[in-house]
Design a protein around this motif. Sequence first.
Motif, PDB file in Angstrom:
ATOM      1  N   GLN A   1       0.815  -1.219   0.000  1.00 43.06           N
ATOM      2  CA  GLN A   1       0.000   0.000   0.000  1.00 43.06           C
ATOM      3  C   GLN A   1       0.849   1.270   0.000  1.00 43.06           C
ATOM      4  OE1 GLN A   1      -2.273   0.852   3.510  1.00 43.06           O
ATOM      5  NE2 GLN A   1      -0.707   0.104   4.924  1.00 43.06           N
TER       6      GLN A   1
ATOM      7  N   LYS B   1       3.367   1.189  -4.065  1.00 42.78           N
ATOM      8  CA  LYS B   1       2.334   0.467  -4.810  1.00 42.78           C
ATOM      9  C   LYS B   1       2.857  -0.206  -6.070  1.00 42.78           C
ATOM     10  CE  LYS B   1      -1.431   3.244  -2.967  1.00 42.78           C
ATOM     11  NZ  LYS B   1      -2.529   4.201  -3.259  1.00 42.78           N
TER      12      LYS B   1
ATOM     13  N   TYR C   1      -2.655  -2.748  -5.851  1.00 42.05           N
ATOM     14  CA  TYR C   1      -3.488  -2.021  -4.884  1.00 42.05           C
ATOM     15  C   TYR C   1      -4.650  -1.320  -5.577  1.00 42.05           C
ATOM     16  CZ  TYR C   1      -4.691   0.724  -0.756  1.00 42.05           C
ATOM     17  OH  TYR C   1      -5.356   1.256   0.334  1.00 42.05           O
TER      18      TYR C   1
ATOM     19  N   TYR D   1      -6.947  -4.749   3.425  1.00 43.79           N
ATOM     20  CA  TYR D   1      -7.217  -4.110   2.140  1.00 43.79           C
ATOM     21  C   TYR D   1      -8.716  -3.924   1.927  1.00 43.79           C
ATOM     22  CZ  TYR D   1      -7.525  -3.377  -2.905  1.00 43.79           C
ATOM     23  OH  TYR D   1      -7.824  -2.857  -4.143  1.00 43.79           O
TER      24      TYR D   1
ATOM     25  N   LYS E   1     -10.053  -1.153   4.089  1.00 47.06           N
ATOM     26  CA  LYS E   1      -9.677   0.178   3.588  1.00 47.06           C
ATOM     27  C   LYS E   1     -10.478   0.568   2.344  1.00 47.06           C
ATOM     28  CE  LYS E   1      -4.900   0.072   5.281  1.00 47.06           C
ATOM     29  NZ  LYS E   1      -4.894   1.366   6.018  1.00 47.06           N
ATOM     30  N   GLN E   2     -10.847  -0.427   1.530  1.00 49.08           N
ATOM     31  CA  GLN E   2     -11.583  -0.160   0.297  1.00 49.08           C
ATOM     32  C   GLN E   2     -13.100  -0.167   0.515  1.00 49.08           C
ATOM     33  OE1 GLN E   2     -10.209   0.681  -2.611  1.00 49.08           O
ATOM     34  NE2 GLN E   2      -8.144   0.498  -1.775  1.00 49.08           N
TER      35      GLN E   2
END
Length: 319
Positions: A113, A116, A127, A168, A171-172
């Motif tokens: 992250q 990248k 990412y 991940y 975060k998304q």
Amino acid sequence: MLTRRDFIKRCRDISVAVIGAEVFAADIAEGFMRIAASKRPQIVFVQGQSCTGCSVSMTYGNETDFIDFVTRLVRVQVHPNLSFSQGHGYIQQLEEVTSAGGHVLVLEGSIPQRMKKACLLGEEPLYEALKKHIQKAYAVVACGTCAVSGGIPASGRNETGAIDIEQYMRKQGISKPLIKIPGCPAHPDRLMGTVAYILGSGKMPPMKDGVPQQYFGNLIHNNCGRFQYFSQDIYLKDFDADKHSCLLKKGCRGTITKSDCPTRRWNGGVSVCVESNAPCVGCTHNGWPFKENIYYESRNIEDLPWNDFKKNVLGGGRK
């Protein structure tokens, strides 16, 4: 062509392999018949920061008949190492399958992250590209410790800022069923058994903290072939002279690591780390690779007061 008897027997074997009992054999049989009558579900493999060891491991399963059976019912044709299509062909096929949705996405490796461009999927940073491939997936499987908890790429002072798939997705802002299959590498039976269970039964296997309990419900220590020596306080002192005594004082982490390695074994059921006279490094533990030495040093164990030893090393003490 499988006979009905063979089909039912294999469904029973899958039930035993996945959850340790025949109770779900009928559900799995019904699920596979439903799959066979429709278009075979697609499994998509994507690799992040990894050594591809989990993919190599997948080709060395214990249950060859079982793996053959599964490959008759699912499509594992989108894989960066095993697919006929490579390079741009793999990316094109990946785009086609994931845009249609309904697939199971298997991630091998961690995701950078911070740096990248340390890992690209085609011409895009992983990412940035991974999100669209997850969004229409039916479920996500983290294959191997790198995907589950960051693994080696996330250890030490790695500059890439590697994270695991759960971080991940958080975060998304992605919410999908996630199943974690830790290990360095992941055991092929655990990966294929989990995927078969999902596709065959239409539901998630019994889990705790996202980890299938059938595979990771008990400490390695409790089923270790050397447990009798531990119970008698007989510890290995010299690797050359002794091939049987307990490896705890040589740094074995089987006392804090949950896995069915001693009973499932590896490479066609040939052996397991401890039986090869190598201490367990704890590769399925969520703290692996640990901040301290890969093996506990003997003096550190011996210097611990017994109460602290039971709490910190044995996870509650031996019975």
